[in-house]
Enzyme design. Structure first.
Site: not given
Ligand code: URA
Length: 234
Positions: A103
Site C-alpha cells: 500500500d
Molecule cells: N497488507 C496490507 O494491508 N497492506 C500492504 O501493503 C501489504 C499487506
C-alpha cells in the site's frame, strides 16, 4: 566482448562516470587481476569481474531490493503520486516493475525486477510464499484472535484467509506471517479481529530479508545467492 566501464554501468554499479572512477581507483578485478584501464575489454559472459568484493553478473535480468518509504505507489505509472520506480536510477530502459504491491503507506521490502517469469511464479496464489510484516496496531490482540488467525480469519467480503501466524511483540506491536497477498490483507485481517493497523512494514518476502542497512528509499541489487534462493521458490 565489451568495455569494462560499460559492463559495470549496465549492471547497475553506477553511471559511466562513476564506474570509470571505481576502475581507476583499482576497485575492479577481472579474473583476479586489478584493472585500472576503463576501456579494458571483457568477455561479459565468461570473465570473472569483481567490484568491491562483489561478483558482477552480466545478466539482462535485474533484481533490486528496495526499502519502500511511505507515500510511494507500487506501480509503473500513477497520475497523481510518486511511484516506487522514481526512487531507482540507472535502469531507465530496463522495463522494471515491482513484484506485487505494498500500500502507499506501507514501508519495507519490495522486490523490483524485469524478470516477468520469476515475478509471475512468486505471485502465483499456488505458491504460498511467506511474507512477514512488522506492525503497530490499536486494540487488543486476544487469545481468540490468535485462534482465528491460525484457523483462517474471515475478511469483510467473506473471504476465508489461509492460516496465518501473529506474534505479539509488546503492547501494540507485532509480527504477522501470511502466505497470501490479497488487497489490504494485513489491515483487513487485523480489522476482522477488532484491531486497527497504524503502521505496516514488510520485513521478509520468501527467502529475502529486508537489508537493515538500507534506509527508506534506498535500494541495492540482490546478491547471486538471494537470486538463486528466490528462483528455488519457483
Ligand atoms: N497488507 C496490507 O494491508 N497492506 C500492504 O501493503 C501489504 C499487506
Amino acid at each position: 566482448m565489451m568495455r569494462l566501464d560499460k559492463m559495470l554501468a549496465h549492471c547497475g554499479y553506477g553511471s559511466r562516470k562513476e564506474v570509470k572512477e571505481y576502475i581507476r581507483k583499482g576497485y575492479v578485478l577481472v579474473n583476479g587481476e586489478v584493472i585500472t584501464d576503463d576501456d579494458y575489454k571483457v568477455d561479459e559472459k565468461n570473465d570473472e569481474v569483481v567490484i568491491a568484493n562483489q561478483n558482477v553478473c552480466y545478466d539482462e535480468m535485474i533484481y533490486i531490493m528496495l526499502n519502500k518509504p511511505d507515500g510511494y505507489i507500487s506501480a509503473t505509472y500513477d497520475a497523481n503520486d510518486p511511484i516506487v520506480l522514481d526512487l531507482i536510477s540507472g535502469y531507465e530502459k530496463r522495463n522494471l516493475f515491482p513484484v506485487g504491491r505494498l500500500d502507499k503507506d506501507t514501508e519495507g521490502l519490495l522486490l523490483i525486477t524485469n524478470d516477468g517469469k520469476l515475478a509471475h511464479n512468486l505471485l502465483s496464489p499456488k505458491k504460498h510464499i511467506d511474507k512477514i510484516y512488522y506492525l503497530k496496531f490499536e486494540g487488543e490482540f486476544t487469545k481468540k484472535a490468535h485462534e482465528l488467525f491460525e484457523n483462517g480469519v474471515i475478511l469483510d467480503d467473506g473471504y476465508m484467509c489461509m492460516p496465518a501466524k501473529f506474534i505479539n511483540l509488546r503492547n501494540g506491536e507485532g509480527k504477522i506471517i501470511i502466505k497470501e497477498g490479497k488487497y489490504h490483507q494485513v489491515k483487513r485481517m487485523m480489522e476482522a479481529v477488532g484491531c486497527r493497523v497504524t503502521y505496516l512494514k514488510r520485513i521478509e518476502f520468501g527467502p529475502l530479508k529486508l537489508d537493515e542497512t538500507l534506509d527508506f528509499g534506498e535500494y541495492r541489487l540482490l546478491t547471486l545467492e538471494e537470486i538463486n534462493d528466490l528462483k528455488k521458490c519457483e
